[in-house]
Design a protein around this motif. Structure first.
Motif, PDB file in Angstrom:
ATOM      1  N   ASP A 280      12.383  13.123 -12.005  1.00 13.73           N
ATOM      2  CA  ASP A 280      13.154  11.933 -11.612  1.00 13.73           C
ATOM      3  C   ASP A 280      12.547  11.313 -10.354  1.00 13.73           C
ATOM      4  N   ALA A 281      12.194  12.161  -9.388  1.00 14.92           N
ATOM      5  CA  ALA A 281      11.587  11.661  -8.142  1.00 14.92           C
ATOM      6  C   ALA A 281      10.260  10.961  -8.438  1.00 14.92           C
ATOM      7  N   HIS A 282       9.473  11.514  -9.351  1.00 10.81           N
ATOM      8  CA  HIS A 282       8.165  10.912  -9.631  1.00 10.81           C
ATOM      9  C   HIS A 282       8.305   9.593 -10.390  1.00 10.81           C
ATOM     10  N   ARG A 283       9.315   9.520 -11.267  1.00  8.49           N
ATOM     11  CA  ARG A 283       9.516   8.251 -11.976  1.00  8.49           C
ATOM     12  C   ARG A 283       9.892   7.165 -10.974  1.00  8.49           C
ATOM     13  N   TYR A 284      10.678   7.536  -9.954  1.00 11.68           N
ATOM     14  CA  TYR A 284      11.063   6.576  -8.917  1.00 11.68           C
ATOM     15  C   TYR A 284       9.853   6.225  -8.047  1.00 11.68           C
ATOM     16  N   ARG A 285       9.095   7.234  -7.671  1.00  6.14           N
ATOM     17  CA  ARG A 285       8.010   7.078  -6.698  1.00  6.14           C
ATOM     18  C   ARG A 285       6.768   6.424  -7.333  1.00  6.14           C
TER      19      ARG A 285
ATOM     20  N   ASN B 102     -10.459  11.228  -2.651  1.00  4.45           N
ATOM     21  CA  ASN B 102      -9.595  10.176  -2.133  1.00  4.45           C
ATOM     22  C   ASN B 102      -8.179  10.723  -2.022  1.00  4.45           C
ATOM     23  N   TYR B 103      -7.633  10.720  -0.820  1.00  8.78           N
ATOM     24  CA  TYR B 103      -6.345  11.369  -0.567  1.00  8.78           C
ATOM     25  C   TYR B 103      -5.226  10.760  -1.409  1.00  8.78           C
ATOM     26  N   PHE B 104      -5.138   9.429  -1.408  1.00  6.99           N
ATOM     27  CA  PHE B 104      -4.018   8.790  -2.105  1.00  6.99           C
ATOM     28  C   PHE B 104      -4.068   9.087  -3.605  1.00  6.99           C
ATOM     29  N   ALA B 105      -5.263   8.919  -4.183  1.00  9.57           N
ATOM     30  CA  ALA B 105      -5.399   9.089  -5.642  1.00  9.57           C
ATOM     31  C   ALA B 105      -5.091  10.518  -6.064  1.00  9.57           C
ATOM     32  N   GLU B 106      -5.535  11.480  -5.258  1.00  8.04           N
ATOM     33  CA  GLU B 106      -5.452  12.861  -5.728  1.00  8.04           C
ATOM     34  C   GLU B 106      -4.301  13.659  -5.127  1.00  8.04           C
ATOM     35  N   VAL B 107      -3.956  13.392  -3.860  1.00 12.57           N
ATOM     36  CA  VAL B 107      -2.918  14.224  -3.231  1.00 12.57           C
ATOM     37  C   VAL B 107      -1.567  13.504  -3.232  1.00 12.57           C
ATOM     38  N   GLU B 108      -1.581  12.228  -2.804  1.00  9.03           N
ATOM     39  CA  GLU B 108      -0.309  11.493  -2.737  1.00  9.03           C
ATOM     40  C   GLU B 108       0.244  11.238  -4.135  1.00  9.03           C
ATOM     41  N   GLN B 109      -0.647  10.923  -5.069  1.00  6.90           N
ATOM     42  CA  GLN B 109      -0.179  10.628  -6.431  1.00  6.90           C
ATOM     43  C   GLN B 109      -0.007  11.893  -7.285  1.00  6.90           C
ATOM     44  N   ALA B 110      -0.359  13.040  -6.755  1.00  9.33           N
ATOM     45  CA  ALA B 110      -0.147  14.268  -7.529  1.00  9.33           C
ATOM     46  C   ALA B 110       1.353  14.448  -7.708  1.00  9.33           C
ATOM     47  N   ALA B 111       1.762  14.712  -8.928  1.00 10.44           N
ATOM     48  CA  ALA B 111       3.188  14.843  -9.231  1.00 10.44           C
ATOM     49  C   ALA B 111       3.406  16.177  -9.944  1.00 10.44           C
ATOM     50  N   PHE B 112       4.102  17.066  -9.279  1.00 12.88           N
ATOM     51  CA  PHE B 112       4.329  18.400  -9.838  1.00 12.88           C
ATOM     52  C   PHE B 112       5.781  18.487 -10.314  1.00 12.88           C
TER      53      PHE B 112
ATOM     54  N   GLY C 273       6.532   5.631 -10.961  1.00 12.40           N
ATOM     55  CA  GLY C 273       6.756   4.898 -12.205  1.00 12.40           C
ATOM     56  C   GLY C 273       6.714   5.805 -13.415  1.00 12.40           C
ATOM     57  N   SER C 274       7.190   5.270 -14.548  1.00 13.93           N
ATOM     58  CA  SER C 274       7.418   6.133 -15.712  1.00 13.93           C
ATOM     59  C   SER C 274       6.115   6.646 -16.333  1.00 13.93           C
ATOM     60  N   ASN C 275       4.982   6.059 -15.969  1.00 13.27           N
ATOM     61  CA  ASN C 275       3.710   6.525 -16.541  1.00 13.27           C
ATOM     62  C   ASN C 275       2.950   7.470 -15.597  1.00 13.27           C
ATOM     63  N   PHE C 276       3.692   8.136 -14.691  1.00  9.35           N
ATOM     64  CA  PHE C 276       3.010   8.948 -13.663  1.00  9.35           C
ATOM     65  C   PHE C 276       2.160  10.075 -14.252  1.00  9.35           C
TER      66      PHE C 276
ATOM     67  N   GLU D  20       0.814  -1.228   0.000  1.00  4.15           N
ATOM     68  CA  GLU D  20       0.000   0.000   0.000  1.00  4.15           C
ATOM     69  C   GLU D  20       0.843   1.272   0.000  1.00  4.15           C
ATOM     70  N   ARG D  21       1.995   1.204   0.650  1.00  2.00           N
ATOM     71  CA  ARG D  21       2.817   2.412   0.716  1.00  2.00           C
ATOM     72  C   ARG D  21       3.751   2.491  -0.473  1.00  2.00           C
ATOM     73  N   ILE D  22       3.735   3.641  -1.138  1.00  4.45           N
ATOM     74  CA  ILE D  22       4.710   3.873  -2.190  1.00  4.45           C
ATOM     75  C   ILE D  22       5.838   4.672  -1.553  1.00  4.45           C
ATOM     76  N   PRO D  23       7.003   4.756  -2.196  1.00  4.98           N
ATOM     77  CA  PRO D  23       8.077   5.515  -1.565  1.00  4.98           C
ATOM     78  C   PRO D  23       7.605   6.919  -1.185  1.00  4.98           C
ATOM     79  N   GLU D  24       7.914   7.282   0.031  1.00  7.64           N
ATOM     80  CA  GLU D  24       7.530   8.612   0.517  1.00  7.64           C
ATOM     81  C   GLU D  24       8.437   9.639  -0.162  1.00  7.64           C
ATOM     82  N   ARG D  25       7.887  10.807  -0.436  1.00 12.05           N
ATOM     83  CA  ARG D  25       8.744  11.879  -0.940  1.00 12.05           C
ATOM     84  C   ARG D  25       9.844  12.144   0.085  1.00 12.05           C
TER      85      ARG D  25
END
Ligand code: NDP
Length: 483
Positions: free
Chosen positions: A341-346, A305-315, A348-351, A48-53
């Motif tokens: 680079d951080a988002h690709r790690y956190r 949904n926090y995870f879908a919209e805030v945690e997965q938001a990639a700026f 994946g490349s299709n972020f 459930e946990r993806i790498p934390e920023r």
């Protein structure tokens, strides 16, 4: 109660006969390996946990709108600003910097102010802070700086010594340190702080003329700060104070608003301006470049949904749209790389294809980028996966070329400074515009932390404060019981 019964299924859509009891060999026997639903449930939970920023892990987010209130077309052809009254959708994420995902909202820290504007020519991300400047002006120092904000390698505790040791040897940090330890270092809440684009960016107009630009979001709720005593109490009692304050405020229709203004510098003025306009530790004084109003940002919709919209938001600062672009700011150049680079790690490349990150402008994102982990759309379908092609695939358009930027000099590692040692003037200016009460609080806040560090570091810091303003240095020295 006439609602149609919803049948629980596995991730593959197979009906689940029992969600309370695992399958065992006999009434008292061990669990069977064939209980694939139990396996799926536990295995998915483990993931459930993806790498934390590494930075900006703790955040609140909200959707909103941006409305243009003033015509700035003479500076930029960006379609977002094309008409007074124009309104577009945006999303904002507001974070602390140093703490982990579960840390308290009410700590003394810079706040991230990350905005995504879903424009008709793609997403414009303005990934700023609630402060107009930063601690360093060269990204080569960034990992070292952030280590000082995190945990001691042996004790795993935060350390006042590490941060002051670093700051005492990096005078360019003094401006941001002065803001951080001022009353604005602990905002009363997300609606009560300003946001800044921080870097110098560029605007390009329809005539292909370039201007340098700084972005300012001034709170319409007014600046409100929290006392350290109040903040410490809340850190224990209600560590998510800012997060649910924003949520509740939007839920009851009390929508926070900010006025966006810009400072504009014609391209060639940068060559002779007294400050290096691309130095992230400096502001452009308003007297030199006054604020020009552009529009209003309003946060008016909570995430579902926090995870879908805030945690997965990639700026990413690399997301600029035609009419808005970069500058030679060294920190900006590095962030153009490091955020994606951080988002690709956190993620994946299709972020960029995740719903919160996908542009509203087009359903077809680059059709030549294919495959990769978690490709969940049609992966470009049957169309060509190379370019140039003869089968009607998308093509580049040179009408979006930017005017060339003149650069000069020899490649070397330059300290980004003008002739004079100017790291002290602007922190001094800030100290001098503070009220007597703010100056007193600033000195108390710094002294409380500096008391915990070795005297050699204290003395180095007093040297810096004194160079900014004699009274500033004297106040700290007195607070520390030093002459
Ligand atoms: P001005 O008097 O025109 O502006 C002062 C600015 O300081 C205002 O934007 C004000 O924000 C802001 N400010 C006041 N107290 C604090 C604080 N404790 N922490 C951070 N910002 C604060 O002066 P100048 O433009 O000549 O700048 C003087 C100093 O003000 C600068 O050296 C810089 O430290 C600071 N500053 C300047 C900004 C700029 O872009 N020019 C932006 C922010 C700070 P507000 O209006 O919201 O109260």
């Amino acid at each position: 109660m006439s609602e149609k019964k919803k049948i629980l299924t596995t991730s593959a859509g197979i009906p689940v006969p029992d969600n309370q009891t695992s399958m065992t060999a006999g009434k008292r026997g061990p669990v069977l390996l064939q209980d694939h639903y139990l396996q799926e449930k536990l295995a998915h939970f483990n993931r459930e946990r993806i790498p934390e920023r590494v930075v900006h892990a703790k955040a609140a987010g909200a959707h909103g709108t941006f409305t243009v209130t003033n015509d700035i077309k003479k500076y930029t052809k960006a379609k977002i600003f094309s008409k007074v009254g124009k309104k577009i959708q945006m999303f904002g994420r507001f974070s602390t910097v140093a703490g982990e995902k579960g840390s308290s909202d009410t700590v003394r820290d810079v706040r991230g102010f990350a905005l995504k504007f879903y424009t008709e020519e793609g997403n414009w991300d303005l990934v700023g802070n609630n402060t107009p400047v930063f601690f360093i002006r060269d990204a080569i120092k960034f990992p070292d700086f952030i280590h000082t904000q995190k945990r001691d390698p042996q004790t795993n505790c935060k350390s006042d010594v590490m941060q002051w040791d670093f700051w005492s040897q990096v005078p360019e940090a003094l401006h941001q340190v002065t803001i951080l330890f001022s009353d604005r270092g602990i905002p009363q809440g997300i609606p009560f702080m300003n946001g800044y684009g921080c870097h110098t960016f560029s605007f390009i107009n329809a005539k292909n003329e370039r201007f340098w630009v700084k972005f300012h979001f001034k709170t319409q709720q007014g600046i409100q700060c929290m006392t350290p005593a109040e903040a410490n109490k809340l850190a224990g009692e209600d560590p998510d104070f800012h997060t649910h304050q924003l949520f509740e405020s939007i839920k009851k229709g009390d929508y926070p608003k900010w006025t966006l203004s810009v400072q504009i510098m014609p391209e060639l003025e940068a060559d002779n301006y007294q400050w290096n306009p691309f130095d992230l530790t400096k502001v452009w004084p308003h007297g030199d470049y006054p604020l020009i109003e552009v529009g209003v940002m309003e946060l008016n919709r909570n995430p579902i949904n926090y995870f879908a919209e805030v945690e997965q938001a990639a700026f990413s600062p690399s997301n600029v749209v035609p009419g808005i672009s970069f500058s030679p700011d060294k920190m900006l150049q590095a962030r153009i790389f490091s955020y994606t680079d951080a988002h690709r790690y956190r993620l994946g490349s299709n972020f960029e294809r995740l719903p919160i990150n996908a542009p509203h402008a087009t359903k077809v994102q680059n059709p030549y980028q294919r495959d990769g982990h978690m490709r969940f759309d049609d992966n470009g379908g049957p169309g060509p996966n190379y370019e140039p092609n003869s089968f009607g695939g998308a093509k580049e358009d040179h009408s979006y070329d930017e005017p060339p930027l003149k650069l000069f000099g020899d490649a070397a590692r330059y300290e980004q400074k003008r002739g004079v040692d100017d790291d002290y003037i602007q922190p001094g200016n800030l100290y001098r515009i503070m009220s007597a009460k703010q100056q007193k609080e600033l000195i108390e806040n710094i002294t409380k932390s500096l008391k915990k560090v070795p005297s050699a570091i204290q003395e180095r810091m007093i040297g810096h404060f004194s160079k900014a303003d004699k009274a500033y240095g004297n106040g700290i020295a007195k607070g520390l019981g030093l002459s």
